[in-house]
Design a protein around this motif. Sequence first.
Motif, PDB file in Angstrom:
ATOM      1  N   GLN A  60       0.838  -1.188   0.000  1.00 55.00           N
ATOM      2  CA  GLN A  60       0.000   0.000   0.000  1.00 55.00           C
ATOM      3  C   GLN A  60       0.880   1.248   0.000  1.00 55.00           C
ATOM      4  N   GLN A  61       0.596   2.149  -0.940  1.00 56.61           N
ATOM      5  CA  GLN A  61       1.299   3.438  -0.973  1.00 56.61           C
ATOM      6  C   GLN A  61       0.769   4.275   0.183  1.00 56.61           C
ATOM      7  N   VAL A  62       1.643   4.602   1.146  1.00 58.82           N
ATOM      8  CA  VAL A  62       1.245   5.361   2.329  1.00 58.82           C
ATOM      9  C   VAL A  62       1.322   6.849   2.051  1.00 58.82           C
ATOM     10  N   ASN A  65       6.863   8.213  -1.961  1.00 54.25           N
ATOM     11  CA  ASN A  65       8.145   7.581  -1.647  1.00 54.25           C
ATOM     12  C   ASN A  65       8.112   6.678  -0.411  1.00 54.25           C
ATOM     13  N   LEU A  66       6.927   6.209  -0.019  1.00 57.67           N
ATOM     14  CA  LEU A  66       6.821   5.283   1.106  1.00 57.67           C
ATOM     15  C   LEU A  66       5.707   4.270   0.852  1.00 57.67           C
ATOM     16  N   ILE A  67       6.089   3.003   0.868  1.00 63.02           N
ATOM     17  CA  ILE A  67       5.137   1.904   0.697  1.00 63.02           C
ATOM     18  C   ILE A  67       5.149   1.076   1.968  1.00 63.02           C
ATOM     19  N   ARG A  68       3.977   0.645   2.400  1.00 61.35           N
ATOM     20  CA  ARG A  68       3.871  -0.255   3.555  1.00 61.35           C
ATOM     21  C   ARG A  68       3.501  -1.636   3.031  1.00 61.35           C
ATOM     22  N   GLY A  69       4.258  -2.629   3.482  1.00 57.23           N
ATOM     23  CA  GLY A  69       3.995  -4.008   3.098  1.00 57.23           C
ATOM     24  C   GLY A  69       3.552  -4.815   4.298  1.00 57.23           C
ATOM     25  N   PRO A  83      10.675   2.930   2.386  1.00 59.99           N
ATOM     26  CA  PRO A  83      10.962   4.236   1.786  1.00 59.99           C
ATOM     27  C   PRO A  83      11.907   4.033   0.599  1.00 59.99           C
ATOM     28  N   TYR A  84      11.712   4.826  -0.460  1.00 55.39           N
ATOM     29  CA  TYR A  84      12.509   4.606  -1.673  1.00 55.39           C
ATOM     30  C   TYR A  84      12.763   5.910  -2.406  1.00 55.39           C
ATOM     31  N   ASN A  85      13.819   5.888  -3.223  1.00 56.59           N
ATOM     32  CA  ASN A  85      14.124   6.963  -4.159  1.00 56.59           C
ATOM     33  C   ASN A  85      14.868   6.327  -5.325  1.00 56.59           C
ATOM     34  N   LEU A  86      15.443   7.122  -6.191  1.00 57.42           N
ATOM     35  CA  LEU A  86      16.133   6.571  -7.360  1.00 57.42           C
ATOM     36  C   LEU A  86      17.496   5.976  -7.015  1.00 57.42           C
ATOM     37  N   GLU A  87      18.009   6.259  -5.839  1.00 61.37           N
ATOM     38  CA  GLU A  87      19.323   5.742  -5.451  1.00 61.37           C
ATOM     39  C   GLU A  87      19.250   4.517  -4.551  1.00 61.37           C
TER      40      GLU A  87
END
Length: 128
Positions: A60-62, A65-69, A83-87
């Motif tokens: 789920q997109q919270v 740049n943050l997804i909860r699984g 949490p994610y980004n391009l790096e």
Amino acid sequence: MRIIILSLLLAGCLSACNTSRPLTNLNDHNIEYLVGQNKTLDDVRVSILQAGQVLGWEMQQVKPNLIRGTLVLRAHTAVVDIPYNLESYSILYVDSVNLDYDGTNIHRSYPRWVNNLKAKIDEFIVTK
């Protein structure tokens, strides 16, 4: 001599029964070499969502740049934030049910589930 051998066998059996492992988060896993120049932040987001879903995680997109699984297997539940980004991205423990988390250690299956999720996310980033 027999007592020593029996003691060693008993110690081996008891250590094999240990069902907990230290909890470690996956912090800032570098994906720059996977992303390349043609990938967007949305490609990374979709890769994380799809990789989790393939492995049975409810993703789920919270917020941006943050997804909860959330993974539910039988009576066990694990919840992580990604949490994610391009790096890079991280897989961070949030909560669990029936995984015997004591503040340091957690059920021995949890690290395997997180490692499988990491491997599948990396695979999806490369192929999507």
